[in-house]
Each structure stands twice: as C-alpha cells, then as structure tokens.
Motif scaffolding. Structure first.
Motif, PDB file in Angstrom:
ATOM      1  N   MET A  25      -4.055 -13.154 -20.532  1.00 58.47           N
ATOM      2  CA  MET A  25      -3.487 -12.999 -19.182  1.00 58.47           C
ATOM      3  C   MET A  25      -2.700 -11.685 -19.088  1.00 58.47           C
ATOM      4  SD  MET A  25      -1.621 -15.788 -16.811  1.00 58.47           S
ATOM      5  CE  MET A  25      -1.089 -16.883 -18.070  1.00 58.47           C
ATOM      6  N   SER A  26      -2.943 -10.960 -18.050  1.00 56.93           N
ATOM      7  CA  SER A  26      -2.208  -9.705 -17.908  1.00 56.93           C
ATOM      8  C   SER A  26      -0.806  -9.981 -17.381  1.00 56.93           C
ATOM      9  CB  SER A  26      -2.947  -8.779 -16.944  1.00 56.93           C
ATOM     10  OG  SER A  26      -2.683  -9.166 -15.617  1.00 56.93           O
ATOM     11  N   VAL A  27       0.025  -8.963 -17.533  1.00 59.71           N
ATOM     12  CA  VAL A  27       1.420  -9.122 -17.105  1.00 59.71           C
ATOM     13  C   VAL A  27       1.502  -9.459 -15.619  1.00 59.71           C
ATOM     14  CG1 VAL A  27       3.632  -7.938 -16.863  1.00 59.71           C
ATOM     15  CG2 VAL A  27       2.262  -7.604 -18.918  1.00 59.71           C
ATOM     16  N   SER A  28       0.703  -8.771 -14.824  1.00 61.56           N
ATOM     17  CA  SER A  28       0.806  -8.996 -13.373  1.00 61.56           C
ATOM     18  C   SER A  28       0.338 -10.406 -12.999  1.00 61.56           C
ATOM     19  CB  SER A  28       0.013  -7.942 -12.609  1.00 61.56           C
ATOM     20  OG  SER A  28      -1.350  -8.041 -12.916  1.00 61.56           O
ATOM     21  N   GLU A  29      -0.672 -10.909 -13.733  1.00 61.61           N
ATOM     22  CA  GLU A  29      -1.123 -12.281 -13.470  1.00 61.61           C
ATOM     23  C   GLU A  29      -0.032 -13.281 -13.800  1.00 61.61           C
ATOM     24  OE1 GLU A  29      -5.948 -11.981 -14.197  1.00 61.61           O
ATOM     25  OE2 GLU A  29      -4.595 -12.462 -15.846  1.00 61.61           O
ATOM     26  N   MET A  30       0.649 -13.035 -14.928  1.00 60.31           N
ATOM     27  CA  MET A  30       1.734 -13.925 -15.332  1.00 60.31           C
ATOM     28  C   MET A  30       2.820 -13.981 -14.271  1.00 60.31           C
ATOM     29  SD  MET A  30       2.614 -13.303 -19.269  1.00 60.31           S
ATOM     30  CE  MET A  30       1.309 -12.784 -20.306  1.00 60.31           C
ATOM     31  N   PHE A  31       3.179 -12.821 -13.800  1.00 55.86           N
ATOM     32  CA  PHE A  31       4.255 -12.788 -12.803  1.00 55.86           C
ATOM     33  C   PHE A  31       3.809 -13.398 -11.479  1.00 55.86           C
ATOM     34  CE2 PHE A  31       6.393 -10.054 -15.758  1.00 55.86           C
ATOM     35  CZ  PHE A  31       7.726 -10.309 -15.515  1.00 55.86           C
ATOM     36  N   ALA A  32       2.521 -13.239 -11.170  1.00 58.65           N
ATOM     37  CA  ALA A  32       2.022 -13.879  -9.946  1.00 58.65           C
ATOM     38  C   ALA A  32       2.144 -15.395 -10.057  1.00 58.65           C
ATOM     39  CB  ALA A  32       0.576 -13.472  -9.716  1.00 58.65           C
ATOM     40  N   ALA A  33       1.811 -15.918 -11.253  1.00 57.33           N
ATOM     41  CA  ALA A  33       1.915 -17.365 -11.462  1.00 57.33           C
ATOM     42  C   ALA A  33       3.366 -17.814 -11.341  1.00 57.33           C
ATOM     43  CB  ALA A  33       1.360 -17.730 -12.836  1.00 57.33           C
ATOM     44  N   LEU A  34       4.270 -17.038 -11.939  1.00 54.80           N
ATOM     45  CA  LEU A  34       5.688 -17.391 -11.878  1.00 54.80           C
ATOM     46  C   LEU A  34       6.181 -17.357 -10.442  1.00 54.80           C
ATOM     47  CD1 LEU A  34       6.980 -15.380 -14.936  1.00 54.80           C
ATOM     48  CD2 LEU A  34       7.074 -17.845 -14.685  1.00 54.80           C
ATOM     49  N   GLN A  35       5.721 -16.343  -9.721  1.00 57.00           N
ATOM     50  CA  GLN A  35       6.145 -16.233  -8.327  1.00 57.00           C
ATOM     51  C   GLN A  35       5.687 -17.456  -7.546  1.00 57.00           C
ATOM     52  OE1 GLN A  35       4.872 -15.568  -5.107  1.00 57.00           O
ATOM     53  NE2 GLN A  35       6.906 -15.063  -4.309  1.00 57.00           N
ATOM     54  N   GLY A  36       4.466 -17.905  -7.860  1.00 59.79           N
ATOM     55  CA  GLY A  36       3.956 -19.103  -7.203  1.00 59.79           C
ATOM     56  C   GLY A  36       4.850 -20.304  -7.458  1.00 59.79           C
ATOM     57  N   ALA A  37       5.256 -20.457  -8.718  1.00 58.82           N
ATOM     58  CA  ALA A  37       6.116 -21.588  -9.077  1.00 58.82           C
ATOM     59  C   ALA A  37       7.456 -21.498  -8.356  1.00 58.82           C
ATOM     60  CB  ALA A  37       6.328 -21.608 -10.589  1.00 58.82           C
ATOM     61  N   LEU A  38       8.020 -20.281  -8.328  1.00 58.50           N
ATOM     62  CA  LEU A  38       9.318 -20.114  -7.665  1.00 58.50           C
ATOM     63  C   LEU A  38       9.206 -20.355  -6.163  1.00 58.50           C
ATOM     64  CD1 LEU A  38      10.683 -16.970  -9.525  1.00 58.50           C
ATOM     65  CD2 LEU A  38      11.451 -19.317  -9.763  1.00 58.50           C
ATOM     66  N   GLY A  39       8.078 -19.930  -5.597  1.00 53.94           N
ATOM     67  CA  GLY A  39       7.867 -20.138  -4.166  1.00 53.94           C
ATOM     68  C   GLY A  39       7.804 -21.615  -3.814  1.00 53.94           C
ATOM     69  N   GLN A  40       7.092 -22.370  -4.663  1.00 51.76           N
ATOM     70  CA  GLN A  40       7.007 -23.821  -4.456  1.00 51.76           C
ATOM     71  C   GLN A  40       8.391 -24.449  -4.506  1.00 51.76           C
ATOM     72  OE1 GLN A  40       4.416 -25.392  -7.425  1.00 51.76           O
ATOM     73  NE2 GLN A  40       2.566 -25.045  -6.204  1.00 51.76           N
ATOM     74  N   ASP A  41       9.152 -23.985  -5.477  1.00 55.28           N
ATOM     75  CA  ASP A  41      10.519 -24.464  -5.647  1.00 55.28           C
ATOM     76  C   ASP A  41      11.324 -24.279  -4.363  1.00 55.28           C
ATOM     77  OD1 ASP A  41      11.599 -25.167  -8.429  1.00 55.28           O
ATOM     78  OD2 ASP A  41      13.306 -24.272  -7.365  1.00 55.28           O
ATOM     79  N   GLN A  42      11.161 -23.106  -3.782  1.00 52.26           N
ATOM     80  CA  GLN A  42      11.896 -22.805  -2.549  1.00 52.26           C
ATOM     81  C   GLN A  42      11.479 -23.717  -1.406  1.00 52.26           C
ATOM     82  OE1 GLN A  42      11.591 -18.652  -1.556  1.00 52.26           O
ATOM     83  NE2 GLN A  42      13.741 -18.336  -2.060  1.00 52.26           N
ATOM     84  N   ASP A  43      10.167 -24.014  -1.357  1.00 51.59           N
ATOM     85  CA  ASP A  43       9.690 -24.912  -0.303  1.00 51.59           C
ATOM     86  C   ASP A  43      10.338 -26.282  -0.436  1.00 51.59           C
ATOM     87  OD1 ASP A  43       8.168 -22.847   0.512  1.00 51.59           O
ATOM     88  OD2 ASP A  43       6.276 -23.584  -0.340  1.00 51.59           O
ATOM     89  N   ILE A  44      10.381 -26.767  -1.685  1.00 54.81           N
ATOM     90  CA  ILE A  44      10.999 -28.075  -1.925  1.00 54.81           C
ATOM     91  C   ILE A  44      12.448 -28.059  -1.462  1.00 54.81           C
ATOM     92  CG2 ILE A  44      11.762 -29.672  -3.721  1.00 54.81           C
ATOM     93  CD1 ILE A  44       9.262 -29.000  -5.277  1.00 54.81           C
ATOM     94  N   ARG A  45      13.158 -27.011  -1.839  1.00 49.46           N
ATOM     95  CA  ARG A  45      14.574 -26.925  -1.463  1.00 49.46           C
ATOM     96  C   ARG A  45      14.747 -26.920   0.061  1.00 49.46           C
ATOM     97  NH1 ARG A  45      17.579 -25.760  -6.074  1.00 49.46           N
ATOM     98  NH2 ARG A  45      16.198 -25.166  -7.769  1.00 49.46           N
ATOM     99  N   GLU A  46      13.832 -26.246   0.713  1.00 49.10           N
ATOM    100  CA  GLU A  46      13.875 -26.187   2.184  1.00 49.10           C
ATOM    101  C   GLU A  46      13.743 -27.586   2.785  1.00 49.10           C
ATOM    102  OE1 GLU A  46      15.111 -24.181   4.938  1.00 49.10           O
ATOM    103  OE2 GLU A  46      14.551 -22.999   3.178  1.00 49.10           O
ATOM    104  N   GLU A  47      12.773 -28.337   2.246  1.00 45.49           N
ATOM    105  CA  GLU A  47      12.536 -29.702   2.725  1.00 45.49           C
ATOM    106  C   GLU A  47      13.759 -30.572   2.489  1.00 45.49           C
ATOM    107  OE1 GLU A  47       9.506 -31.451   3.870  1.00 45.49           O
ATOM    108  OE2 GLU A  47       9.245 -29.402   4.587  1.00 45.49           O
ATOM    109  N   ILE A  48      14.319 -30.446   1.279  1.00 46.66           N
ATOM    110  CA  ILE A  48      15.492 -31.253   0.944  1.00 46.66           C
ATOM    111  C   ILE A  48      16.634 -30.928   1.898  1.00 46.66           C
ATOM    112  CG2 ILE A  48      17.284 -31.586  -0.804  1.00 46.66           C
ATOM    113  CD1 ILE A  48      15.127 -31.285  -2.926  1.00 46.66           C
ATOM    114  N   ARG A  49      16.814 -29.653   2.153  1.00 48.10           N
ATOM    115  CA  ARG A  49      17.918 -29.233   3.026  1.00 48.10           C
ATOM    116  C   ARG A  49      17.828 -29.883   4.408  1.00 48.10           C
ATOM    117  NH1 ARG A  49      17.709 -23.338   1.771  1.00 48.10           N
ATOM    118  NH2 ARG A  49      18.027 -23.890  -0.406  1.00 48.10           N
TER     119      ARG A  49
END
Lengths: 285, 229
Positions: B1-25
């Motif tokens: 996996m290239s570095v940019s792919e790794m960070f894209a995956a991480l960004q995806g995870a963080l984005g999901q996290d934010q969505d959850i927090r939004e819903e909870i709020r």
C-alpha cells in the motif's frame, strides 16, 4: 506556640468523635451498603488505570531507547547487528503491550485510552522507524495491529512451561491501535527521520537525504489530505511536521548546490557546520 | 500500500467518526431539551408547600421521562455498542443532569436515594456495562451530588413556605449521603471537585436546622406530618 496549637486540636476532637459515633450507632443502611460497593468499584477502576499508566511509561521508555539505538544504524558498520538488537528490544516492548492488552480484556479500551495512549504512540514511532530503515516505506496500521495479537501459549513457551501449555486452551487477545494514535506516532516518526537525514549527511551518505525528503513529502501530503478531519492533536503536529520537512528539503538543497563545488572529502565538514546551525534553530522555540 | 492510499483510508475512518459524532450530537441536543423541560417543571416545588402539589409535579416529570427513554433508544443506535467510552464525552453532561432529575423525583416521592439500578430503569438504560448502554458510576455519583445542592435550596424554601419538618428530614438524608461519599477514595478529577462542594450544602442545611431549633420551630414539626398541609 505549640500550646496554642494543642489547644486548638483539642477543640476539634469532640467534633470528630461525634461523627464517628453517628456512623457506629446506625446499622449499615441501604445507602451505606451501596456506597461501599461504589468504593470497591471505583478503587478497582483506579487501580487498573494506575497499572496501565505504569505500563505505558515503561513502553515509552523502552521505545525511546530503541529509537536511540536505531539512530546508530547509519554510522555503525555492523548494521545488521543493530537491527536485530532493536528487534529484541521491540519484542520486549510488545511483551509490555501484551500485559496492557491483558488488562483490557473485556473492558472498553476507550475507557482507559488516556492511560495508554502516550506509550502506544511512542511504540508506533519506534516500530515505524525500524520498518523504515529496513524497507524504506511506511508501516501500515494493519501491519502494526498484526504484531499485537497475543496468545496465552506464547507466554508459557517463553517461560519454558511446555507441560502446562497443553492443559490450558490457547487464549487469544489483541490490542488495536486507533487511527489517531497511529497518526500521532507517524507524525513523531517524521522528527526522527529528519534527525536521520542530518546525521547521514554527516557520515558522507548523500543518497539518503534525497530519499528521505521524498518520503517525508509523501507523509506531509497525507497529513494535509487529512487536514482538520482529525482531532486537534493531529492538526497541532502538522506544524512541527512542516518544520521537519523544511529542514530536510533545505539539507537536500545545500547538497545539490554545494555538493558539486566541494570536493567529496570535505563535504562532511561543510555539512556538519550546517547541522549545527539547524540544531541551534531547533533550540529556539 | 502506498503512503497516499494509507492516508486516504485513515481519512475515511476519521470521516466516519465525525459522522457518528454529528448524529450523537443531534440526539443529545434533543435530550438536553427534555432535561430542561423536566427541570423547569420540578423547579415548581420551590414555590409552595403541600405534598399534594409536589407529587403532582413528580407525576408530570415521570411522564417526561418517557420521552427520555425513547430518545435514549435512538442514541443507542447511533454508534457501535462496544464503543461507549469513545463517545462518552458527548452525553456525559446530559446524563448527569438526567440522573439528578430522576434522583430528585424519587427523593420527592419517597425521600430516599435512588439506586443506580432504579435510575437506569427510569432512563431506559442498563446499570451494567456488560448489558449495553449503561450508566457510568461516576456520572451517577455526579448526579447525586447535584441533588444535594438542590436539596439545600429546598430546605431554605420549605421554611419560607412554612414547612418546618422538611429541613430536618433533608438534614438526615444529606448527612447520610455525606457519610456515604466519605467512604469513597476519589481521584483528583471532576467528581472530586463536585464532592468538595457537598460540605457547603451540608453546612447550609445544618444552619437551617439550627435556625429552626433555637426558635423551637422544629418541635411543632416533630408532632407529626401535620406540619404539611
């Protein structure tokens, strides 16, 4: 002086006695019984937290030592030896993480996350640094997590109790590094890579800096891609990351410009003065 | 996996996290609204004497806790059940507030301290971590501490309203609560700070009891429940 103090102490005494009496007279009420169980629950929780903090401290210390050891890699002729030594050290760290993971079995990891996060970040820094030296690439979260799966059998093998190991069923548990811990660990890694770059030039190695600047740029791009999606701590590291990148890029620049002018045998000298300059800059906040 | 792919995956995870927090709020906001309504309702007990009047308020408050339970149900669906403490901060405040409100209702009705299990039941959640969305012990204790300061206030207002017996009962209750809390070894955290305020509530109530005693007002209260009309 002391007489007055004693007198005051005496005045307080009946007050304290009164309270104690009141507690003794009443048989334990429902309220007191439930608070006794709260006491137990809170103490258990705090004890666990303290044990995890201690483990985290040990993990941090050992990981830092591994990083120092790995910095000797470029200068030493016996590179392989250092790598295998670092592997031994990291295995020891993983044993500590195994204990952490054991404490967290059946718990919600995030409840104790604050206790262990610093240690985990330092471990990620060490393990990704070693990985970079070996493979010149970035270790993935999955790769890190793969090494943090533990079985109960493991421990018995190391303590040479093979006879017992068959009686107990192999129990498996693992620790998952969170994306945020991983990111913070990788951000710290870039600082180590910057140091590696500067010291490698000092050793007359002029290829590594270019390789490193390439690699750091990729990581920097990755972090800018994440931007402010991540938590505050990640954005905070971005500033230091930028500084590290700038230092490496400047080093490469100097090599390119002056490397062609200066005879090879003098290159190290020129660069070591440059290194001092960089170190001084670093000292200024 | 290239570095940019790794960070894209991480960004995806963080984005999901934010969505959850939004819903909870969003759900937490609704919960806060209900909690405010219950609080407003219960504030009425400070206004006048009479157990009938107070019990009516409690009944109304209990109806509102039905809304709380449906909102809690919806909160439970917003995040993975095993990641309670990951998002704990978002509902911590409102949960403590709701514990206080439930404890206040139960105190007004029965003059006892609500148990952790009973609060959990009123709020439609679990008392144990193992069984799902639960009530953290520190949140429960925080809510109970809020009850203590509310009762100090109630003691004062009861006297003004001519109910001289209530402060004495509150005093007994608070003293027991105080001994309960003294059993705990608290860490230097927010709960400990809240607990440090308990002694002022104890002191306030003791003052009220003292004022009543030196005027002989507590005697007519001890005659019986006739103090309340």
């Amino acid at each position: 002086g002391s007489g007055g103090f004693r007198k005051r102490k005496h005045d307080n005494f009946p007050h304290g006695q009164r309270r104690e009496e009141k507690e003794n007279v009443n048989p334990p009420s429902a309220l007191m019984t439930s608070f006794k169980s709260f006491q137990l629950e809170l103490d258990t929780r705090h004890d666990k937290y303290e044990r995890l903090v201690k483990l985290s401290r040990d993990i941090t210390i050992e990981s830092k030592r591994t990083i120092f050891l790995l910095h000797r890699f470029t200068s030493a002729p016996n590179g392989e030896e250092i790598l295998s030594e670092s592997e031994v050290k990291l295995n020891a760290v993983r044993q500590k993480i195994k204990q952490v993971a054991h404490e967290l079995i059946g718990e919600d990891m995030y409840q104790f996350h604050r206790a262990i996060s610093p240690g985990l970040q330092e471990y990620i820094e060490a393990v990704s640094f070693q990985y970079f030296i070996k493979t010149r690439s970035l270790i993935s979260v999955e790769e890190i997590n793969k090494q943090l799966i533990f079985t109960a059998e493991d421990r018995e093998e190391t303590t040479n109790m093979t006879s017992n190991s068959r009686d107990k069923q192999p129990h498996k548990w693992s620790l998952k590094v969170t994306p945020v811990d991983y990111l913070l660990g990788v951000a710290d890694l870039t600082g180590e890579l910057m140091r590696l770059c500067i010291s490698s030039v000092g050793n007359g190695d002029i290829d590594t800096p270019f390789e490193l600047s390439q690699f750091l740029r990729q990581i920097y791009d990755g972090f800018t891609f994440i931007g402010n999606t991540g938590p505050y701590e990640v954005s905070k590291k971005l500033y230091t990351l930028k500084q590290s990148l700038a230092k490496v890029e400047n080093a490469c620049y100097t090599l390119k410009v002056r490397g062609s002018e200066i005879p090879k045998h003098m290159l190290a000298d020129v660069f070591s003065t440059k290194t001092e300059l960089i170190d001084q800059e670093e000292g200024i906040p | 996996m290239s570095v940019s792919e790794m960070f894209a995956a991480l960004q995806g995870a963080l984005g999901q996290d934010q969505d959850i927090r939004e819903e909870i709020r969003k759900v937490v906001q609704a919960l806060e609204q209900t909690a405010r309504e219950i609080l407003t309702l219960l504030q009425g007990v400070h206004q006048g004497p009479g157990s009938q009047h107070i019990l009516k308020k409690c009944q109304k408050a209990r109806e509102h806790f039905g809304t709380v339970r449906t909102q809690m149900e919806s909160l439970k669906t917003k995040f993975p059940a095993d990641q309670y403490y990951r998002f704990h901060e978002h509902w911590r405040f409102v949960l403590q507030r709701l514990v206080f409100l439930a404890a206040f209702v139960v105190y007004l009705e029965t003059e006892t301290l609500v148990t952790r299990e009973a609060v959990a039941e009123i709020l439609g959640i679990e008392a144990d971590r193992e069984r799902g969305f639960h009530l953290d012990i520190e949140d429960y204790l925080s809510g109970v501490l809020t009850l203590a300061s509310e009762l100090a206030r109630l003691a004062v207002n009861s006297v003004t309203a001519g109910d001289y017996s209530r402060p004495l009962r509150i005093s007994t209750f608070i003293n027991e609560l105080d001994s309960g809390f003294r059993l705990l070894n608290l860490k230097n955290d927010s709960l400990r700070k809240r607990y440090d305020g308990l002694k002022y509530d104890v002191k306030k109530i003791e003052e009220v009891v003292y004022d009543l005693s030196i005027r002989g007002l507590n005697k007519e209260a001890t005659v019986g429940p006739g103090g309340e009309k």
